[in-house]
Design a protein around this motif. Structure first.
Motif, PDB file in Angstrom:
ATOM      1  N   THR A   1      30.217  48.019  47.282  1.00 49.59           N
ATOM      2  CA  THR A   1      30.718  47.207  48.264  1.00 49.59           C
ATOM      3  C   THR A   1      30.926  45.783  47.949  1.00 49.59           C
ATOM      4  O   THR A   1      30.309  45.398  47.139  1.00 49.59           O
ATOM      5  N   THR A   2      31.821  45.052  48.518  1.00 44.82           N
ATOM      6  CA  THR A   2      32.382  43.796  48.226  1.00 44.82           C
ATOM      7  C   THR A   2      31.118  42.740  48.909  1.00 44.82           C
ATOM      8  O   THR A   2      31.005  42.977  50.112  1.00 44.82           O
ATOM      9  N   ILE A   3      31.076  41.694  48.130  1.00 43.18           N
ATOM     10  CA  ILE A   3      30.193  40.579  48.527  1.00 43.18           C
ATOM     11  C   ILE A   3      31.040  39.257  48.910  1.00 43.18           C
ATOM     12  O   ILE A   3      30.430  38.398  49.260  1.00 43.18           O
ATOM     13  N   ALA A   4      32.143  39.403  48.236  1.00 41.62           N
ATOM     14  CA  ALA A   4      33.162  37.949  48.082  1.00 41.62           C
ATOM     15  C   ALA A   4      34.439  38.846  48.310  1.00 41.62           C
ATOM     16  O   ALA A   4      34.960  39.955  48.254  1.00 41.62           O
ATOM     17  N   VAL A   5      35.608  37.752  48.731  1.00 38.33           N
ATOM     18  CA  VAL A   5      37.019  38.119  48.585  1.00 38.33           C
ATOM     19  C   VAL A   5      37.364  38.381  47.337  1.00 38.33           C
ATOM     20  O   VAL A   5      37.254  37.405  46.331  1.00 38.33           O
ATOM     21  N   LEU A   6      38.132  39.424  47.135  1.00 40.94           N
ATOM     22  CA  LEU A   6      38.865  39.647  45.648  1.00 40.94           C
ATOM     23  C   LEU A   6      40.049  38.730  45.504  1.00 40.94           C
ATOM     24  O   LEU A   6      40.802  38.908  46.426  1.00 40.94           O
ATOM     25  N   ASP A   7      40.051  38.108  44.565  1.00 43.69           N
ATOM     26  CA  ASP A   7      41.203  37.199  44.203  1.00 43.69           C
ATOM     27  C   ASP A   7      41.849  37.747  43.032  1.00 43.69           C
ATOM     28  O   ASP A   7      41.229  37.692  41.890  1.00 43.69           O
ATOM     29  N   ARG A   8      43.228  38.121  42.964  1.00 36.47           N
ATOM     30  CA  ARG A   8      43.708  38.511  41.719  1.00 36.47           C
ATOM     31  C   ARG A   8      44.086  37.276  40.653  1.00 36.47           C
ATOM     32  O   ARG A   8      44.094  37.429  39.674  1.00 36.47           O
ATOM     33  N   GLU A   9      44.057  36.197  41.378  1.00 33.47           N
ATOM     34  CA  GLU A   9      44.542  35.077  40.760  1.00 33.47           C
ATOM     35  C   GLU A   9      43.055  34.458  40.077  1.00 33.47           C
ATOM     36  O   GLU A   9      43.247  33.432  39.325  1.00 33.47           O
ATOM     37  N   SER A  10      42.005  34.809  40.175  1.00 34.27           N
ATOM     38  CA  SER A  10      40.619  34.528  39.464  1.00 34.27           C
ATOM     39  C   SER A  10      40.783  34.674  38.045  1.00 34.27           C
ATOM     40  O   SER A  10      41.556  35.420  37.304  1.00 34.27           O
ATOM     41  N   PRO A  11      40.100  33.530  37.433  1.00 32.82           N
ATOM     42  CA  PRO A  11      40.297  33.797  35.869  1.00 32.82           C
ATOM     43  C   PRO A  11      39.386  34.900  35.437  1.00 32.82           C
ATOM     44  O   PRO A  11      39.636  34.992  34.065  1.00 32.82           O
ATOM     45  N   ASN A  12      38.654  35.426  36.045  1.00 30.20           N
ATOM     46  CA  ASN A  12      37.895  36.618  35.559  1.00 30.20           C
ATOM     47  C   ASN A  12      38.717  38.062  35.677  1.00 30.20           C
ATOM     48  O   ASN A  12      38.119  38.934  35.379  1.00 30.20           O
ATOM     49  N   VAL A  13      39.759  37.714  36.089  1.00 26.52           N
ATOM     50  CA  VAL A  13      40.790  39.083  36.317  1.00 26.52           C
ATOM     51  C   VAL A  13      41.862  38.750  35.165  1.00 26.52           C
ATOM     52  O   VAL A  13      42.472  37.904  35.000  1.00 26.52           O
TER      53      VAL A  13
END
Length: 862
Positions: free
Chosen positions: A510-522
């Motif tokens: 389950t997600t606990i935060a908003v998924l962001d494609r522009e995150s440096p972890n992606v």
């Protein structure tokens, strides 16, 4: 008897000769069993036999080796009659050799020359017992009747080394031997006899005398080695060559004394037959004569070999022995045999390079040879090749090892059939089977294995921007231990952005935060997270799995102007500003972009205009003809192509500057537009300030150093310095009025000293004249005794006119400072007389620090 025991009996010499000179002749007897002819024509009796009273006859054949011409002569033998005393004396007479006659030198008649005599060799047995000297022959010339002659012999053994063996009586010509001869040292002597008159003139031609030393059997055979080593393969057939032994005899090899014969005296051990070997009695070759050589029973045979001369005659021949050691070499006549029919072993599952079982074999062949080394192979029971067998080189055992992991859940036991054979094939004719077989039973032990995720990695696709609490997927692991009742729990191992959580029981993510494609972890639109699955076995095991979330882009980022700073000229020409947009989204949520200027403030559209070049670029230009130089912030509205589209107002900082004809800025402020930001300018200013501080500190330090140097110069010991010094006194006194000085000493210095010792001019204490004393102007007396100013002026003029004075001012010290000042004391001034009417109460309002000052001036008469 014609032949004595152990010797050959000499009968007579033969010689064929003709007028053509000597020939190489080969002799042969018609009765070789009884008589033999030597190369020099000497006839011997080969054996001892009785001779009847009647004559014995045999023929001697001679053949020329060059022309092959043959002759023969008949030899008759008869018994010697018994000798009387007179006949014995006659028989003991020495044989006489007469020189052949020479031709008369001055004879006028032609005479026939008589050919030289052929003197037969003299045969002399070796090792004679004497007595010595022993007479051999008498040499005589038929001219000794008329002349007194002298006889002599020359050659090796006479006058040449070895000298003194043969001597001759110079008067009678009697030739004698002085000591026993040894045929093994010298077998033949070649002497020359001479006849001279008393004047030393030769009267006869020298004649050749050949003395043959007759061999006697005085040397035993000698083996070249006392111990001979040989080898023969086991199982060899009769007649197999083994080795050759060789002995030599120093006696004549062409006579019986040097003819050797070999035989085997003994064999040890005598199994399986006492006569396993035989020897060629002439060549010494040892060969096998019996079958049954088996290295596993007898590894070595020892033979005693005897060599006997006289053709092996045991009665008269001399003999010697040597040892022959024959090693029976190994052949592969024994296959390896397993010590058991079945071997057992066990192995934990998933283990490799583990020894499962140890296979032992026996082999009777020689250890550590190809006939003994075993080679193992698996003939059945391992179709997937999970096992291998290696040979221990020391023990020859077979080590069964696991080369591929085994799964207990798939196979709990293996039954292998293994075979063992040697590195080399068995010898021909061996009836044993060429290999041995056994069974290996391998039990697989179940162990706790790691849980595993399937699939791993697991890939899911989701749009970015999902809210917290959204269930993405279920990521579960499987336990390979089907025969163990175990529970699996899940934990998060790696989540760089901390976006996810996993249920420890069912593995739901389950997600606990908003998924962001522009995150440096992606990276490349993929977000990786790793989870751990652990069981509760003994010992507990765990496995990891990776969840890859492919994030789909949504239009959640507004475009921004790029670049954010630019420069242009004060006039629309000759350049413009090209801009584009930066959008962190990807197609179709990015370009093409729309560019526009806002309506407010109104100066934007009045001063600027924007033109779209294509979907990604636009151009910003000045709309008015002139814009004063400076930095302007131009807002630009940029809209992307997303659905719905997203727009943003970005600020473009434009530096307007004066430009040259090429459109380049010429003012100093261009450094800002060229890319130097506020931070860079501040850093440059700080560096300049630090540099100035360092320079100031250096100047202060130099000044302080100069002061310290000057202070040190003033503190020099007065005894070392000849210049004027500061005089220090112990008592300062009570002021100017408590001392009464006579000023006349300063006012009239000429009256102190008599005129006789008064110097021409005033000299200073620190001067060092290096030339003749100059004439100085004489000071005039001061008109007023109290005028000290004139006194000082006179001294100044004297110093200025002094050529020996230093080029710098010196400290002049005077003994008298003068009386007190005519001015009144400052303490008599009444400060309150001028300001007594003022009010200082306002000092109380300035705080406690001015309270004391207010009390002093605002306290009235007190």
């Amino acid at each position: 008897l014609l032949a004595t025991k152990g010797q050959l009996c000499t009968l007579l010499p033969l010689k064929f000769s003709n007028c053509n000179g000597k020939r190489k002749v080969q002799y042969e007897s018609s009765e070789p069993a009884d008589f033999k002819v030597d190369e020099d024509g000497m006839v011997y009796a080969v054996r001892s036999f009785p001779l009847s009273a009647e004559q014995a006859r045999f023929l001697i054949y001679a053949q020329d080796k060059e022309t092959q011409e043959k002759w023969q002569v008949a030899v008759k033998l008869s018994l010697k009659p018994s000798l009387t005393d007179e006949s014995a004396k006659e028989s003991q007479e020495i044989e006489e050799i007469v020189f052949p006659r020479q031709l008369a030198k001055n004879s006028g008649s032609l005479q026939r020359q008589k050919r030289d005599w052929v003197i037969p060799p003299i045969n002399l047995p070796e090792n004679s017992r004497g007595p010595f000297p022993q007479e051999l022959v008498r040499i005589r010339s038929d001219r000794d009747k008329n002349l007194s002659l002298r006889y002599s012999v020359t050659g090796p053994g006479a006058d040449q080394p070895p000298t003194g063996i043969f001597i001759i009586n110079p008067i009678s010509g009697q030739l004698s031997v002085t000591k026993p001869l040894d045929r093994e040292l010298i077998a033949r002597f070649h002497l020359r006899a001479h006849a001279v008159d008393i004047n030393g003139n030769q009267v006869e031609n020298p004649i050749d005398i050949v003395i043959n030393v007759i061999d006697m059997n005085d040397n035993r055979p000698e083996f070249l080695h006392q111990v001979w080593n040989g080898s023969v393969p086991e199982g060899s057939k009769p007649g197999t060559y083994v080795m050759t032994v060789t002995a030599i005899d120093a006696d004549d090899p062409n006579a019986l004394n040097g003819m050797l014969r070999y035989r085997i005296l003994s064999q040890a051990p005598s199994t399986p037959s006492p006569n396993m070997f035989t020897i060629n009695n002439e060549t010494g070759d040892i060969i096998t004569v019996a079958a049954g050589l088996d290295r596993e029973k007898v590894q070595q045979y020892t033979l005693i070999i005897q060599a006997t001369d006289m053709e092996g005659n045991p009665t008269y021949g001399l003999s010697n022995t040597a040892t022959a050691v024959i090693t029976v070499t190994d052949v592969n006549d024994n296959p390896p045999e397993f010590t058991a029919m079945t071997f057992y072993g066990e192995v934990p599952e998933n283990r490799v390079d583990v020894i499962v079982a140890n296979l032992t074999v026996t082999d009777k062949d020689q250890p550590h040879t190809p006939a003994w080394n075993a080679v193992y192979r698996i003939s059945s029971g391992d179709p997937t090749g999970r096992f291998a067998i290696q040979t221990d080189p020391n023990s020859n055992d077979g080590l069964v090892t696991v080369v591929k992991p085994i799964d207990f859940e798939s196979n709990r036991m293996f039954v292998l059939t293994v075979a063992a054979e040697n590195q080399v094939p068995l010898a021909k004719g061996i009836q044993h089977p060429p290999q041995s077989t056994a069974t290996v039973s391998v039990t697989v032990i179940d162990v706790n294995e790691n849980p595993y995720f399937a699939p791993n990695p697991k890939i899911i696709r989701q749009e970015e921007g999902l809210h917290a609490g959204t269930m993405l997927t279920t990521f579960t692991a499987q336990d390979p231990d089907r025969y163990m009742q175990q529970n699996i729990r899940y934990t998060k191992l790696y989540d760089p952005a901390n976006w996810l959580k996993i249920d420890p029981i069912n593995g739901q993510i389950t997600t606990i935060a908003v998924l962001d494609r522009e995150s440096p972890n992606v990276k490349n639109n993929i977000y990786n997270a790793t989870f751990l699955a652990s069981d509760n076995g003994i010992p507990p095991m765990s496995g990891t799995g990776t969840l890859q979330i492919y994030l789909l882009d949504i239009n959640d980022n507004a475009p921004q102007v790029l670049p954010q700073e630019a420069e242009t000229c004060e006039t629309p020409e000759p350049n413009s500003i090209n801009i584009t947009a930066l959008d962190y989204d990807i197609d179709p949520n990015a370009g093409p972009f729309a560019f526009d200027l806002p309506l407010s403030p109104v100066t934007i559209k009045r001063n600027w205009t924007i033109t779209r070049l294509n979907g990604d670029f636009a151009q910003l230009n000045l709309k008015i003809k002139f814009l004063e130089a400076g930095i302007y912030e131009v807002p630009i509205i940029i809209t992307d192509s997303g659905n719905p589209p997203k727009s943003n107002i970005s600020i473009l900082r434009v530096k307007v500057c004066q430009c040259d004809s090429n459109g380049d800025c010429t003012d100093v402020d261009r450094i800002v537009g060229a890319g130097l930001g506020t931070g860079a300018i501040i850093a440059i200013l700080l560096c300049i300030i630090i540099l100035l501080i360092l320079v100031l500190m250096f100047v202060v330090w130099m000044k302080r150093r100069d002061k310290e140097r000057q202070a040190k110069q003033l503190l020099i010991d007065p005894e070392d310095d000849v210049r004027d010094n500061i005089l220090k006194y112990d008592e300062e006194g009570g002021g100017e009025e408590d001392q009464d000085y006579d000023l006349s000493q300063l006012q009239q210095p000429d009256t102190v000293e008599p005129d006789a010792i008064k110097p021409v001019g005033i000299r200073r204490l620190d001067e060092r004249p290096i030339h003749a004393e100059p004439q100085y102007p004489v000071r005039s007396a001061a008109p007023h005794p109290g005028d000290i100013g004139d006194f000082i002026n006179e001294g100044l003029k004297a110093a200025d006119n002094d050529p020996t004075a230093p080029p710098y001012d010196s400290l002049l010290v005077f003994d008298y400072e003068g009386s007190g000042s005519t001015a009144g004391s400052l303490s008599s001034l009444n400060s309150s007389s001028s300001g007594g009417e003022q009010s200082y109460d306002y000092l109380n309002d300035w705080g406690p620090r001015f309270k004391k000052l207010a009390d002093m001036y605002g306290g009235g008469d007190d």
